[in-house]
Motif scaffolding. Sequence first.
Motif, mmCIF file in Angstrom:
data_model
loop_
_atom_site.group_PDB
_atom_site.id
_atom_site.type_symbol
_atom_site.label_atom_id
_atom_site.label_comp_id
_atom_site.label_asym_id
_atom_site.label_seq_id
_atom_site.Cartn_x
_atom_site.Cartn_y
_atom_site.Cartn_z
ATOM 1 N N MET A 176 -68.993 -6.300 32.026
ATOM 2 C CA MET A 176 -70.380 -6.657 32.346
ATOM 3 C C MET A 176 -70.485 -7.527 33.598
ATOM 4 N N GLU A 207 -73.118 -12.359 21.154
ATOM 5 C CA GLU A 207 -74.448 -12.298 20.544
ATOM 6 C C GLU A 207 -74.586 -11.139 19.551
ATOM 7 N N THR A 213 -77.326 -5.044 24.615
ATOM 8 C CA THR A 213 -77.416 -5.344 26.049
ATOM 9 C C THR A 213 -76.533 -4.483 26.946
ATOM 10 N N GLU B 182 -74.817 -5.950 37.802
ATOM 11 C CA GLU B 182 -75.242 -6.605 36.563
ATOM 12 C C GLU B 182 -76.717 -6.320 36.285
ATOM 13 N N SER B 185 -77.412 -2.600 35.435
ATOM 14 C CA SER B 185 -76.950 -2.252 34.087
ATOM 15 C C SER B 185 -77.952 -2.728 33.039
ATOM 16 N N LEU B 186 -78.441 -3.944 33.217
ATOM 17 C CA LEU B 186 -79.412 -4.480 32.255
ATOM 18 C C LEU B 186 -80.753 -3.742 32.351
ATOM 19 N N ALA B 395 -79.649 -16.235 26.798
ATOM 20 C CA ALA B 395 -78.353 -16.661 27.314
ATOM 21 C C ALA B 395 -77.550 -15.463 27.791
ATOM 22 N N ALA B 396 -76.514 -15.777 28.549
ATOM 23 C CA ALA B 396 -75.578 -14.746 29.010
ATOM 24 C C ALA B 396 -74.524 -14.550 27.919
ATOM 25 N N ASP B 397 -74.961 -13.937 26.830
ATOM 26 C CA ASP B 397 -74.109 -13.642 25.673
ATOM 27 C C ASP B 397 -73.541 -14.898 25.025
ATOM 28 N N LEU B 398 -74.284 -15.978 25.059
ATOM 29 C CA LEU B 398 -73.788 -17.195 24.411
ATOM 30 C C LEU B 398 -74.852 -17.915 23.583
ATOM 31 N N ALA B 399 -75.909 -17.210 23.216
ATOM 32 C CA ALA B 399 -77.001 -17.879 22.503
ATOM 33 C C ALA B 399 -76.551 -18.632 21.247
ATOM 34 N N PHE B 432 -84.037 -13.037 24.872
ATOM 35 C CA PHE B 432 -83.410 -12.106 25.807
ATOM 36 C C PHE B 432 -81.896 -12.101 25.632
ATOM 37 N N HIS B 433 -81.350 -10.901 25.583
ATOM 38 C CA HIS B 433 -79.890 -10.756 25.572
ATOM 39 C C HIS B 433 -79.460 -10.321 26.970
ATOM 40 N N PHE B 434 -79.073 -11.289 27.791
ATOM 41 C CA PHE B 434 -78.747 -10.963 29.180
ATOM 42 C C PHE B 434 -77.366 -10.330 29.336
ATOM 43 N N GLY B 435 -76.551 -10.391 28.292
ATOM 44 C CA GLY B 435 -75.170 -9.921 28.436
ATOM 45 C C GLY B 435 -74.340 -10.916 29.240
ATOM 46 N N VAL B 436 -73.071 -10.583 29.411
ATOM 47 C CA VAL B 436 -72.175 -11.476 30.149
ATOM 48 C C VAL B 436 -72.426 -11.258 31.651
ATOM 49 N N ARG B 437 -73.608 -11.681 32.066
ATOM 50 C CA ARG B 437 -74.081 -11.404 33.426
ATOM 51 C C ARG B 437 -74.839 -12.647 33.909
ATOM 52 N N GLU B 438 -74.124 -13.722 34.144
ATOM 53 C CA GLU B 438 -74.764 -14.992 34.493
ATOM 54 C C GLU B 438 -75.556 -14.899 35.791
#
Lengths: 698, 698
Positions: A176, A207, A213, B182, B185-186, B395-399, B432-438
């Motif tokens: 990702m 998550e 995602t 990123e 993809s989202l 978060a970027a997959d860290l919620a 929002f689930h942004f994924g591992v995409r900071e």
Amino acid sequence: MTDQIQLDQLCINTIRTLSIDAVEKAQSGHPGTPMGAAPTVYCLWQRFLRYDPEHPEWPNRDRFVLSAGHASALLYSLLYLSGVKATSPSYEVTDRLAVTLDDLKNFRQAGSRCTGHPEYGWTSGVETTTGPLGQGVAVSVGMAIAERWLAATYNRPSYELFEHNVYALCSDGDMMEGISSEAASLAGHLKLANLCWIYDDNNISIEGSTDITFTEDVAARFAAYGWHVVRVDDANDLPLLTHAYETFLDTHDRPTLIIVRSHIGYGAPHKQDRREAHGEALGPEEVRLAKEFFGWDPDSQFYVPEGVSAHFKAQIGSRGATKHATWEQLFAAYHSQYPDLAKQIDCLQLRGLPENWDSALPTFPTDQKGIATRDSSGKVLNTIAAQMPWLLGGAADLAPSTKTELKDTIYGNFQAPRQDDNEGGNYGGRNFHFGVREHAMCAIASGMSLSKLRPYAASFFIFTDYCRAAIRLSAMMQIPVIYIWTHDSISLGEDGPTHQPIEHLASLRAMPGMIVLRPADANEVVEAWRVIMQLKDRPVCLVLTRQAIATLDRTKYAHANGVSCGAYVLADAPDHKPDVLLLATGSEVSLCVTAYEQLKSEGIKARVVSMPSWELFENQSREYRDSVLPPEITARVAVEEASTFGWERYTGFDGAILGLRTFGLSAPTKIVEQHFGFESAHVVAAAKAQITRSALKK
Amino acid sequence: MTDQIQLDQLCINTIRTLSIDAVEKAQSGHPGTPMGAAPTVYCLWQRFLRYDPEHPEWPNRDRFVLSAGHASALLYSLLYLSGVKATSPSYEVTDRLAVTLDDLKNFRQAGSRCTGHPEYGWTSGVETTTGPLGQGVAVSVGMAIAERWLAATYNRPSYELFEHNVYALCSDGDMMEGISSEAASLAGHLKLANLCWIYDDNNISIEGSTDITFTEDVAARFAAYGWHVVRVDDANDLPLLTHAYETFLDTHDRPTLIIVRSHIGYGAPHKQDRREAHGEALGPEEVRLAKEFFGWDPDSQFYVPEGVSAHFKAQIGSRGATKHATWEQLFAAYHSQYPDLAKQIDCLQLRGLPENWDSALPTFPTDQKGIATRDSSGKVLNTIAAQMPWLLGGAADLAPSTKTELKDTIYGNFQAPRQDDNEGGNYGGRNFHFGVREHAMCAIASGMSLSKLRPYAASFFIFTDYCRAAIRLSAMMQIPVIYIWTHDSISLGEDGPTHQPIEHLASLRAMPGMIVLRPADANEVVEAWRVIMQLKDRPVCLVLTRQAIATLDRTKYAHANGVSCGAYVLADAPDHKPDVLLLATGSEVSLCVTAYEQLKSEGIKARVVSMPSWELFENQSREYRDSVLPPEITARVAVEEASTFGWERYTGFDGAILGLRTFGLSAPTKIVEQHFGFESAHVVAAAKAQITRSALKK
């Protein structure tokens, strides 16, 4: 099941249970990926990896990069079971194991070689520090590039000295991150057939399901990059995995992505395929149940069944020892036949410098009009490169601006060889076209450095914002990557605030292990390169101007070799008892020299201190530092076209800082400098005010 | 040719020649892309863009983002020819033009609205600041998300208040940057059918042909992301372009990428299709030849043929005015029928706060064991979100780790609606689930903020390294994005140095326009959020602990509302004449309070200053600042689990700084803290040493 299959399964489950136990004992870590990906990595190590556990620094070893660094317990288990030896900081092998069972039992505890994420230099066998996602895969591209370059440069008929492969295990998160896209696109372009990414496709991230995602078609995306894509639908199917690795080895015109469908937390009845398996200990009851599933005594801990270590020795150990021994013989013969080339290989492996590397360093004549430091740096770079074949690199699509091209046409471009090549490219080329991919560029440079080349990576200074994560890891790994950042201040002019660095000097000075060097003129550039080339264990940011700046008269002012001390007295009061100190770096040093001359003409005694590198200066003795910046002189003016942040270290509460507290301005250089007050008159006025204040205080 | 076609061609060439002249007069800038992409953007603006030049802040306008920000002259020419009006900082329309011919003639000069790269807030009609590549396209995803959310939340039957599209023009460079991968993809995952990227595919970047580094199949890559891909083989073919835009409008289940093959520097006989056309003025002779090619008088400058302005008025102007007027009627009726919802829309458009937004803010009881600030922040966030529908993010997959989830199930997840939706997603969702995409996450948050939502974006503090370029632009744009960064120091423990921030506080404090807030306990978290929510023109970094920290006894120590001043006296000597100042932020404040009590028990008078935000503190009056940090007290100890860099501002030459100069350590929190000396005994010792030194000096 045959014995062989049983033994394989026993080994795989040993990796799993060691990882489970390490995390459980620490009550911290990531058990899920080691459990799911154990067979994937086991198959690679045991059946394919060209790796001698007795000599983990063998230059022609295959590289295994754990880009999914959170799965560190998986790597540590393999290092332990394979009996990988520890090496010294000077790359000499020792009798100690890289990872002991005690280390595993002390996973994530101070002193253990089994740190939370794999750390290069701390744990032998760890090829690169990973954890921040995407970094490992991008570094692996640099390692693959290094192999191609070493092979093209040093291999000779019957002497295939370099012919290794680079494998990287990556996760959904790696896929990702933007950096992996940049790196994969470039790897595809370069047709790096020695590169294999293994995507542990477990459909779970923190998550939850990747369905929330990440639903792109990864295989199609990599095919679009020009990769060969292979699928393995079940990570537990060793024959399928074996076939996939063989397919990689048979693919000679592009990199390979193996997508392995796996189950996170495989074997844990309540946590498999759930995010709860990712980042926390399983808990005692789940551990027991998983061990039962694997046929283990549920009460056992850190248990290595009989035959497991022997099996590793019989496969990866035996294969690696044989291949390595053959290679050493080959290299010995090569030494006889190609002594000059062999000497280069020996030299680069030890991060040494060739004799005469600095023999052609120029001296620049005094010149008021001067030359941009990006230009003088380009000249110096080319003189060193002529002596040192493994000094190589490029820019993120800005070489004409960063002046980082190696000019002589013999150097060529690093490109996949092709019939109809208009660009003259080949894998022995030393000019790299990284594309507009700053983040991947920096990680790739780290990968090249880890394979002992001496790479540089260049862009505009502002774009350090795109690649800090990779830069930081090079500092943490203590590897001597050379970053060349041009267009270093608001004086770049018309491009405006989006391109004018403000906080970037402070941001990089704050980074542990990094050396920032901002030379003040062409001759400081020469001395900066002299410092840079002798670094073995620190990366450096060389920060350069877009605009021409005066080449100072070194018969009148101090020699530029003071650069090696980080800061030095450039111009001083005749009696060495100045009333005020003028501190500056880079292009602002000339401004201070002009102010100094003005003050002198008015009978005011000033000292100009050129401070190209705070880090080098702070490494000097207290005595030297106090001689440059006498504590009793508190009348101080610091001048830098950058954030004032941090300068109080040298100005104290009462000094003046001519710097910036806002973003820049789009206008021609001179107008920008006037707008923000970077003119000698302001330095003079500030110096006088400082002298008055200081006198009043006394 | 029909008159219409002739007129179109005249307009297109006017855009080209205005751009050429602007760059030529400035002798700086990028003529090539405006020349090549002029018809592409002209066709969009004249035939499709829903935009009222008289009201560039109309909420339901289509957005046009120039991600290739270096082609700014193209945008300025369009703004001028379309007669776009300037708006005030409070979004009110004025009689002035956003861009005048004088501005164009002063391209890249101080004061001109035509800055080197487009700057949001400085030039009306610029929807977002661009220039650093990839940022614009990622921001456009945030704008498309905002439209979907506004539509899902506020549209009602017969009231399609929000139904606009978002277009972004991007370059090869945008496509190479990881952030665009990123974001794409989202966007594909979210099926943002209102999003159209237009890829100006001109095969040239700064180092030369894209053949040297960028040979991926972009169309296949975007198809893999789930996009609809359309090709236009000739940018000069208006019917083909028109068809492509119509195809986008007819595509309702995914975003669209239009790949337009164009010629950089089109019309310049010696520079077309060459990198020389990219980033420098064409030169007088080439300008003459290009103008001849376009049928222009070669001596003309900034020439706008008769009929051109009228044609813009007749197309984009007339269409926009009609659609806007209809919308205003609709919104007036909506006001009657849905007054509460209409009030929300009015409020959010002005970046206001709903009444009672802070009515449910908690107060946390004294608790020595305490609570992690990430946890208290999560609670506070949820109480505010309950009052303010347009406060949303993720978060970027860290919620689960950043504690940024909005808990009430009515909030839902922002997902493309679907039949078989297990996740309960819809475009009205607020999680929002942004994924591992900071990196994309932060730019997307900016896009949401530019559309007047109030977004937050969260990750671990270390990962600010992945997204600084996007964060910086939010500061430059002066938009109130809320960044929530947890796991803020070495005290995160076992994850080790790769995850332990060191230089990140300094790096962000050095960034102009940014507010960094690192609260010391749960009640400072409450006050921090009170500050944050009232910001209208600054982004903020809220920096939070992973580990539990004590909730201080506020009956004994000062009230936490001192947070709004950035720093305040938390605990003091009874006579307010302390002998030593203890300065700290975040988790280290408690350490100083413990040391304070210890010193007090020994009869030593100390003062604890909690300094959650340096930026807010420096905005206070000199009087206030001196009351908190009396200049005469030079015995000072600063304590922060971060780089010492910058603390000299408050400690001067002689104060002590308990901070870090190295990377961290993988070990449990308490061990890490001990290892680096973050224990109250060290604070006590340093305080005593400071008092001794200070006394000796007097």
